[in-house]
Design a protein around this motif. Sequence first.
Motif, short mmCIF file in Angstrom:
data_model
loop_
_atom_site.label_atom_id
_atom_site.label_comp_id
_atom_site.label_asym_id
_atom_site.label_seq_id
_atom_site.Cartn_x
_atom_site.Cartn_y
_atom_site.Cartn_z
N LEU A 1 -38.46 19.98 -71.49
CA LEU A 1 -37.43 20.97 -71.19
C LEU A 1 -38.11 22.31 -70.98
CD1 LEU A 1 -34.76 20.05 -73.93
CD2 LEU A 1 -34.85 19.26 -71.56
N GLY A 2 -38.11 22.81 -69.77
CA GLY A 2 -38.76 24.09 -69.48
C GLY A 2 -39.28 24.12 -68.06
N GLY A 3 -40.40 24.81 -67.87
CA GLY A 3 -41.01 24.91 -66.56
C GLY A 3 -42.21 23.99 -66.43
N ASP A 4 -43.08 24.30 -65.46
CA ASP A 4 -44.26 23.48 -65.22
C ASP A 4 -45.20 23.48 -66.42
OD1 ASP A 4 -43.21 23.01 -62.75
OD2 ASP A 4 -44.52 24.42 -61.69
N GLY A 5 -45.19 24.57 -67.19
CA GLY A 5 -46.08 24.66 -68.35
C GLY A 5 -45.81 23.62 -69.40
N THR A 6 -44.55 23.16 -69.51
CA THR A 6 -44.24 22.13 -70.51
C THR A 6 -44.90 20.81 -70.14
OG1 THR A 6 -42.17 21.65 -69.35
CG2 THR A 6 -42.08 23.19 -71.19
N LEU A 7 -44.97 20.51 -68.83
CA LEU A 7 -45.65 19.28 -68.40
C LEU A 7 -47.15 19.39 -68.65
CD1 LEU A 7 -45.64 16.51 -67.05
CD2 LEU A 7 -45.76 17.64 -64.84
N LEU B 1 -40.40 28.45 -62.08
CA LEU B 1 -40.77 27.88 -60.78
C LEU B 1 -40.28 26.45 -60.64
CD1 LEU B 1 -42.23 28.32 -58.11
CD2 LEU B 1 -44.32 27.46 -59.17
N GLY B 2 -40.75 25.56 -61.50
CA GLY B 2 -40.26 24.18 -61.50
C GLY B 2 -40.78 23.30 -60.40
N PHE B 3 -42.03 23.51 -59.97
CA PHE B 3 -42.59 22.67 -58.92
C PHE B 3 -42.79 21.24 -59.41
CE2 PHE B 3 -45.72 20.93 -56.03
CZ PHE B 3 -45.38 21.50 -54.81
N LEU B 4 -43.10 21.08 -60.69
CA LEU B 4 -43.39 19.76 -61.26
C LEU B 4 -42.21 19.19 -62.05
CD1 LEU B 4 -47.00 20.50 -62.61
CD2 LEU B 4 -46.35 19.63 -60.37
N THR B 5 -41.08 19.88 -62.03
CA THR B 5 -39.92 19.45 -62.83
C THR B 5 -38.75 19.16 -61.90
OG1 THR B 5 -39.35 21.78 -63.13
CG2 THR B 5 -40.66 20.74 -64.86
N PRO B 6 -38.59 17.92 -61.44
CA PRO B 6 -37.60 17.63 -60.39
C PRO B 6 -36.18 17.40 -60.88
CG PRO B 6 -38.87 15.66 -60.88
CD PRO B 6 -39.44 16.76 -61.74
N PHE B 7 -35.96 17.23 -62.20
CA PHE B 7 -34.63 16.85 -62.68
C PHE B 7 -33.80 18.07 -63.06
CE2 PHE B 7 -37.05 12.97 -63.26
CZ PHE B 7 -36.15 11.99 -62.87
N LYS B 8 -32.52 18.05 -62.70
CA LYS B 8 -31.56 19.06 -63.13
C LYS B 8 -30.87 18.57 -64.40
CE LYS B 8 -32.43 21.21 -59.27
NZ LYS B 8 -33.31 22.40 -59.28
N PHE B 9 -30.60 19.51 -65.31
CA PHE B 9 -30.09 19.10 -66.62
C PHE B 9 -28.60 18.75 -66.60
CE2 PHE B 9 -28.77 19.73 -71.06
CZ PHE B 9 -29.71 18.93 -71.68
N GLU B 10 -27.87 19.12 -65.57
CA GLU B 10 -26.42 18.91 -65.56
C GLU B 10 -26.05 17.43 -65.75
OE1 GLU B 10 -28.05 20.69 -63.38
OE2 GLU B 10 -27.32 22.73 -63.77
N ASN B 11 -26.83 16.53 -65.19
CA ASN B 11 -26.53 15.10 -65.28
C ASN B 11 -27.55 14.37 -66.14
OD1 ASN B 11 -24.36 15.44 -63.39
ND2 ASN B 11 -25.87 15.42 -61.73
N TYR B 12 -27.95 14.98 -67.24
CA TYR B 12 -29.06 14.43 -68.01
C TYR B 12 -28.75 13.06 -68.62
CZ TYR B 12 -26.84 15.67 -72.49
OH TYR B 12 -26.00 15.74 -73.57
N GLN B 13 -27.50 12.81 -68.99
CA GLN B 13 -27.18 11.54 -69.64
C GLN B 13 -27.39 10.35 -68.70
OE1 GLN B 13 -23.41 11.48 -71.62
NE2 GLN B 13 -23.81 13.33 -72.82
N SER B 14 -26.84 10.43 -67.51
CA SER B 14 -27.00 9.32 -66.56
C SER B 14 -28.46 9.18 -66.13
CB SER B 14 -26.12 9.54 -65.34
OG SER B 14 -26.46 10.74 -64.66
N GLN B 15 -29.17 10.30 -66.01
CA GLN B 15 -30.57 10.25 -65.59
C GLN B 15 -31.45 9.64 -66.68
OE1 GLN B 15 -31.07 14.38 -64.63
NE2 GLN B 15 -30.41 14.13 -62.51
N VAL B 16 -31.21 10.00 -67.93
CA VAL B 16 -31.97 9.41 -69.03
C VAL B 16 -31.66 7.92 -69.15
CG1 VAL B 16 -32.27 9.41 -71.54
CG2 VAL B 16 -32.22 11.58 -70.31
N ASN B 17 -30.41 7.54 -68.94
CA ASN B 17 -30.05 6.12 -68.97
C ASN B 17 -30.81 5.33 -67.92
OD1 ASN B 17 -28.22 6.06 -71.12
ND2 ASN B 17 -26.51 6.72 -69.82
#
Length: 411
Positions: A153-159, A181-197
Amino acid sequence: MRIFICVLAQLLAVFTCECFFFCFFFILSFRRTQSLHGPSPVTTFGPKACMLQNPHAVMHIQDPASQRLTWNKPPKSVLVIKKIRDASLLQPFKELCRFLTEVKSMIVYVEKKVLEDPAISGDENFAAVTKKFCTFREDLDDISNRVDFIICLGGDGTLLYASSLFQESVPPVMSFHLGSLGFLTPFKFENYQSQVNQIIEGNAAIVLRSRLKVRVLKENWEKKSRVDEKGIILTNGDIESSRKAMQYQVLNEVVVDRGPSSYLSNVDLFLDGHLITTVQGDGVIVSTPTGSTAYAVAAGASMIHPNVPAIMITPICPHSLSFRPIVVPAGVELKIMLSCDARNTAWVSFDGRKRQEICHGDSITITTSCFPVPSICFRDPVNDWFESLAQCLHWNVRKKQNYLSSEDEEF
């Protein structure tokens, strides 16, 4: 008659087999044209030359489209990495952890310093969730065999930080874009439940982001000493050296620069034991394809897709008009040392961390690591990369030229 029937049956079988393989390779070649990779190369050259011992062997190149997440067993544990001291991430962090522990019944690992945040430790409504957490401390606790996958959860630095926690095999990483920036973070948090599933079910593509294996060898020069009968330490002026080795796994880049000195950095660059050049300038960047869109692109390098097996060498403000960035094969071994006539020391950092001074006699050895970071894609490795180029770096954004009508052509 029987012999004739047997021969006829064998010929029919051979013909059917040849038709099958012809159709198979036709379909394979057609499918590969839809991919980023080209066809597998032929290993025979002319009537007598070949590259492999078996001239009929095929050299396979992995197709990026075939890189899919597969679980041998259902995942049971997850590491959640949150950007420290970011109040905007508190609510997403709490929502995600509740979902993982209460709905998915997963074992959640969280770094101990994350829970030391008063906004988390002082939340009584969240206390029941934190009691279920497994905690760890960076550089002290080994969690490499306990975590099935990672959520950032965060920006590219978290990866980048997640990569640094694992010096060998890295679990699959799912990165939510909650930073700048989020160049390495492609997922949006709004739909996190379905995406994690979907990730838990194994329904996802992955891109293998290569890392650099870096070994820093430092010379420690100390005066020889001895202790006399009275316990007094005596030195005789002689100097002895001892070597200290440190190893790092780097996802973006290794940066060697001149540090606080006003002099040019002066370092020798070796490739597979051969001196290829001396870098005179502000420094040099050795990066992965993933790091090509970070510091390297700001220094004038090209952007390279993460699936390309390569290492990039990019000078930082070189005092030479002809020193251009270069790309070398992923299998080579690079070595960086201070030149014997360097006026000052150099400094090195790894993904922006662990910064340290490099003196005469020290060396930095760099090669491609055997342990890439399996980054989970939102769509696939190709679409995600071009989407990031367009959204984050505004690649090739330009006002379009107006259409020229037939009337305008007359003037």
